[in-house]
Design an enzyme around this catalytic site. Structure first.
Site, mmCIF file in Angstrom:
data_model
loop_
_atom_site.group_PDB
_atom_site.id
_atom_site.type_symbol
_atom_site.label_atom_id
_atom_site.label_comp_id
_atom_site.label_asym_id
_atom_site.label_seq_id
_atom_site.Cartn_x
_atom_site.Cartn_y
_atom_site.Cartn_z
ATOM 1 N N CYS A 153 31.693 -9.974 -31.182
ATOM 2 C CA CYS A 153 32.141 -9.530 -32.513
ATOM 3 C C CYS A 153 33.598 -9.879 -32.800
ATOM 4 O O CYS A 153 34.024 -9.869 -33.951
ATOM 5 C CB CYS A 153 31.925 -8.035 -32.658
ATOM 6 N N HIS A 195 36.078 -5.533 -38.548
ATOM 7 C CA HIS A 195 34.726 -5.908 -38.132
ATOM 8 C C HIS A 195 33.807 -4.770 -38.540
ATOM 9 O O HIS A 195 34.162 -3.593 -38.405
ATOM 10 C CB HIS A 195 34.682 -6.131 -36.613
ATOM 11 N N ASN A 245 25.779 -5.056 -38.977
ATOM 12 C CA ASN A 245 26.736 -5.688 -38.060
ATOM 13 C C ASN A 245 26.319 -7.141 -37.844
ATOM 14 O O ASN A 245 25.285 -7.405 -37.235
ATOM 15 C CB ASN A 245 26.735 -4.904 -36.742
#
Ligand code: UT7
Length: 326
Positions: free
Chosen positions: A113, A253, A283
């Protein structure tokens, strides 16, 4: 002093929308649980024919168009992804070919990520050192292919998408002021895909045991993420002599609304100064920041001279931040 400036952004989301209500029919979960624990309402799922490079290409074309430059004017291509088209070659090389260019370097970055921030850091370093002048940085993920659709603890979180930026050398005052990247490999097993690499190659057994899918110890990851990100954002601003109230927009994020809210609270920022796409995208790992950045640019949430803070945390464990004067 020479540094890097973002001169164009782009993004791409697959058409198919998978809502929490759709997930209720697939695993033992509820829209209420997903919204309350994560903030996610829906996510996009790539079409069967679409792989990471296809999403990357769409986002890149938009970023190049916004920057007003042609693929042949690029010096380097970086793709951050944990869901590449294939293990070999890199998705960046496939993207280079799809962009119709040759000979410039192209490589992937695997920092989960935090991949986009890592790629930004590499691009920034090449530009600052005078090696390259124009770099395409992409975050592209088709996480749906490495998601266990029978595991409710992970499948409700993830989504597909891509975002891209074009960076150019500048001598002006605006651009990337600083990028910081970090890792702690001692916690590698909090978030990983066990099989399909040299440790555990694919066998009938690994497939039967569903070892080619993302495994996450969510709650432990959550706690480290909050602690780490709270410290990271404060340190990044301090290091650059920027006060939290001078910050125009935080682009985090997009993993969990509670993590984002805790980070914003630590800086004393209202959620009106935080870019949120999590509810619609879920996500999307390395794609989440460039997707949110592109939306911020296209919806007029960023003005010239604004201070923008990007931050990410993910598998590795890895984390990082970038402070930009737009
Ligand atoms: O992308 C970068 C890295 N990733 C992250 O930063 C993600 C970090 N983690 C998280 O966002 C959160 O930990 C999750 C959203 C994954 C989970 O939230 P949580 O508050 O940490 O829940 P939990 O894992 O402690 O689980 C609480 C309960 C459990 O039931 P019991 O043991 O209390 O009976 C789970 O079995 O919730 C249950 N649960 C679910 N219930 C309904 C777990 N997943 C689900 C689900 N639907 N999808």
């Amino acid at each position: 002093m020479v540094h890097a400036k973002i001169i164009g952004t782009g993004s791409y989301l697959p058409k198919k929308v998978l809502t929490n209500f759709d997930l209720e029919k697939m695993v033992d979960t509820s829209d209420e649980w997903i919204r309350e624990r994560t903030g996610i309402r829906e996510r996009r799922i790539a079409d069967k024919q679409e792989a990471a490079s296809d999403l990357a290409l769409m986002a890149s074309k938009e970023a190049l168009k916004a920057a007003g430059i042609k693929p042949k004017e690029l010096d380097l291509i970086l793709v951050a992804t944990v869901s590449p088209d294939m293990i070999l070659p890199s998705t960046a090389c496939i993207l280079q070919h799809k962009l119709g260019i040759k000979n410039i370097p192209a490589f992937d970055i695997n920092a989960a990520c935090s991949g986009f921030i890592y790629a930004l850091s590499v691009a920034d370093s090449f530009i600052r050192s005078g090696v390259y002048s124009r770099v395409l940085v992409v975050g592209a993920e088709v996480l749906s292919r490495i998601t266990d659709w029978k595991d409710r603890t992970t499948c409700v979180l993830l989504g597909d998408g891509a975002g891209a930026v074009v960076l150019e050398k500048t001598k002006g005052k605006r651009g990337i002021l600083s990028v910081n990247i970090y890792a702690d490999g001692s916690m590698w097993d909090l978030l990983h895909v066990p099989a399909g690499g040299s440790r555990m190659p694919a066998t009938k057994e690994t497939v039967q045991k569903r070892l080619h899918f993302i495994k996450m110890r969510g709650n432990e990851t959550f706690k480290v993420a909050v602690r780490t990100l709270e410290r990271l954002v404060v340190d990044t601003l301090k290091e650059n002599g920027v006060k939290p109230d001078e910050l125009s927009l935080l682009i985090p994020h997009q993993a969990n609304h509670r993590i984002i809210a805790a980070t914003a609270k630590r800086l004393g920022l209202g959620l009106d100064r935080v870019m949120l796409t999590l509810d619609r995208h879920g996500n999307t790992s390395a794609a989440s920041i460039p997707l949110a950045l592109d939306e911020a640019v296209r919806t007029g949430r960023i003005k010239e001279g604004d201070y923008i803070l990007l931050e990410a945390f993910g598998g590795g464990l890895t984390w990082g931040s970038a402070l930009i004067k737009w």
